[in-house]
Design a protein around this motif. Sequence first.
Motif, PDB file in Angstrom:
ATOM      1  N   PRO A 159      46.110  46.841  66.285  1.00  0.00           N
ATOM      2  CA  PRO A 159      47.418  46.220  66.519  1.00  0.00           C
ATOM      3  C   PRO A 159      47.643  45.814  67.968  1.00  0.00           C
ATOM      4  O   PRO A 159      48.353  44.846  68.236  1.00  0.00           O
ATOM      5  N   PHE A 168      43.585  49.256  59.949  1.00  0.00           N
ATOM      6  CA  PHE A 168      44.531  48.166  60.183  1.00  0.00           C
ATOM      7  C   PHE A 168      44.029  46.976  59.389  1.00  0.00           C
ATOM      8  O   PHE A 168      42.884  46.544  59.564  1.00  0.00           O
ATOM      9  N   HIS A 199      45.611  41.100  61.427  1.00  0.00           N
ATOM     10  CA  HIS A 199      46.806  40.288  61.636  1.00  0.00           C
ATOM     11  C   HIS A 199      47.047  39.328  60.473  1.00  0.00           C
ATOM     12  O   HIS A 199      48.182  39.146  60.012  1.00  0.00           O
ATOM     13  N   LYS A 212      48.152  41.180  57.330  1.00  0.00           N
ATOM     14  CA  LYS A 212      49.467  41.761  57.600  1.00  0.00           C
ATOM     15  C   LYS A 212      50.568  40.735  57.372  1.00  0.00           C
ATOM     16  O   LYS A 212      51.576  41.015  56.703  1.00  0.00           O
TER      17      LYS A 212
END
Length: 702
Positions: free
Chosen positions: A444, A634, A637, A640
């Motif tokens: 992140p 994660f 991006h 997400k």
Amino acid sequence: MFSKFTSILQHAVEALAPSLPLQEDFVYHWKAITHYYIETSDDKAPVTDTNIPSHLDQMLDILVQEENERESGETGPCMEYLLHHKILETLYTLGKADCPPGMKQQVLVFYTKLLGRIRQPLLPHINVHRPVQKLIRLCGEVLATPTENEEIQFLCIVCAKLKQDPYLVNFFLENKLKSLASKGARNVISADTLKGQDSLSTDTGQSCRPEELSGATGMEQRELEDEPPRQIDDLSASLDNLTVTSLPEAAVVRPNQDYNLVNSLLNLTRSPDGRIAVKACEGLMLLVSLPEPAAAKCLTQSTCLCELLTDRLASLYKALPQSVDPLDIETVEAVNWGLDSYSHKEDASAFPGKRALISFLSWFDYCDQLIKEAQKTAAVALAKAVHERFFIGVMEPQLMQTSEMGILTSTALLHRIVRQVTSDVLLQEMVFFILGEQREPETPAEISKHPLRHRLIEHCDHISDEISIMTLRMFEHLLQKPNEHILYNLVLRNLEERNYTEYKPVCPEDKDVVENGLIAGAVDLEEDPLFTDLSPDNTLSNQEWLSSSPPATPDHPKNDGKTEVHKIVNSFLCLVPDEAKSSYHVEGTGYDTYLRDAHRQVSEFRDYCAICLRWEWPGSPKALEKCNLEAAFFEGHFLKVLFDRMGRILDQPYDVNLQVTSVLSRLSLFPHPHVHEYLLDPYVNLASGCRSLFSVIVRVSY
């Protein structure tokens, strides 16, 4: 009028006169040309008022006839005479002086027909390729000249000959220092030139090697009839003071003269005549495809080719209106660089800026095709130049701006060229421009490491729905391109270690596995109260999916997954409660329509699988024992933003939802086991704090 009458009378006499041997006839016509310079006192009369064009045509016809009468590869006495007496050198000098006016045009035509109609290889002879190289320098010096058509025809025939025998290109790679030194020589037609005795290294920048002369020396063994000394002296005296008037060069920067053939073609691409420019582009495409490494290096390092491509791309891009309707950019007809003949008056669907848009897309298509056809090292150099000088230098500032109208227009243009690019090398540079070269897992804190990538992904969740939809479309088409780095950079690098799963070691008593591949004791979602609305009709055939799956490998055996696919598909189908289903109220939007769409995508999925085979993806997920499950997960991006969008699907416009689901569907088509597991498997045991596509949809549904 008198000269015309003389020409007609001469033709009549030649027709009635008894035929001479070919060599004597050839020498006669050449002497007739030289006599003009001895006898004439009016050097201002145009060449068309003289017999020179007729004599040149006769000489060419004799050479062709001689070749047809001889065995293949055998050189006749007329060709030997032309080579031995350096007739091409003399013609070049006369053409350079353009004496009489129009002589340059006649010389270009003679050279073009000679190279095009004579079958035996002429360019290896030093007395051919040397004057050819000199004549090349005269082409493109001045734009929009009366000889432009003849110049491009001559250059294209030379390019065609080099394409047939690529090794010949080495004769046209000059030594820069010698070439520059030759420019200081006096531009005067001297007696030595007319005698054919000028130095072998003068004005060529190339020293003669014994092997280059071998072809000519064999022909010089014959004693050919020389011109009488008195004629030579007279001719020399009459032309000794004839100086060559230098014409102003075209406004173009030429840092090196190593590859004059390319430089001349580059100049002619700027011609106001579109046909001349297209022919020049065709000639360049032939040259960049030559396999000779030395030529490729000289092409990219010692000519203006890279600058021409990128500077014109930049100027055409900057000529576009500040705001163009994205729909117009997306729907403008397919552009072919050689057929850029748009007429605003004849176009019923014209819009402001269409002419400029077609010009830009046409030149981009030419750059794409040029790089696609180019020799490998040349292609890489050209693509990098487009990346650095156009993508970064021109497009990136436009994509990074804050004006919504500017963002929308620049993103629509990026989307269009993403769709249009076909060269693998240029595609690679475009991917690096958009996504960067990073391949390590994202965190992140580092999602903005590549600013443009970060900005474009953020635009997928922009406050403007138009910008969001356009950016999502751009990513959707990007995912369809055959480049492994695209999916890896956006998704796969974050799924490599499978740390989205929670690993629970199997107890000895739970080692037996049921037929469908689930661990004994695992929860069957069909028995969960959440999935009680299943019916036998709400199932999909999985035969096509299974037949297109990646092949099994020794490390990754292939299990029978029919039951798993059956349950996975039905798990997604039953997520939406019956009372929330409304598609059956609208004609053409029911479940049957979705099925038809799915069948239409079967061939597309097969194409994906065929492309992905070259990337050697595994057939099954990486063993958990070999994964680093301790690292924090994660999703990246890109996922997400897509998951965030999916989570707000009930609050977003219908068009936005369609585009988000379209991108996710596109991702799901990739036959990588980690992608299928993370995006499509509702049975995956997610680690704490992780979410998957299924879990996001569950939260929306309930």
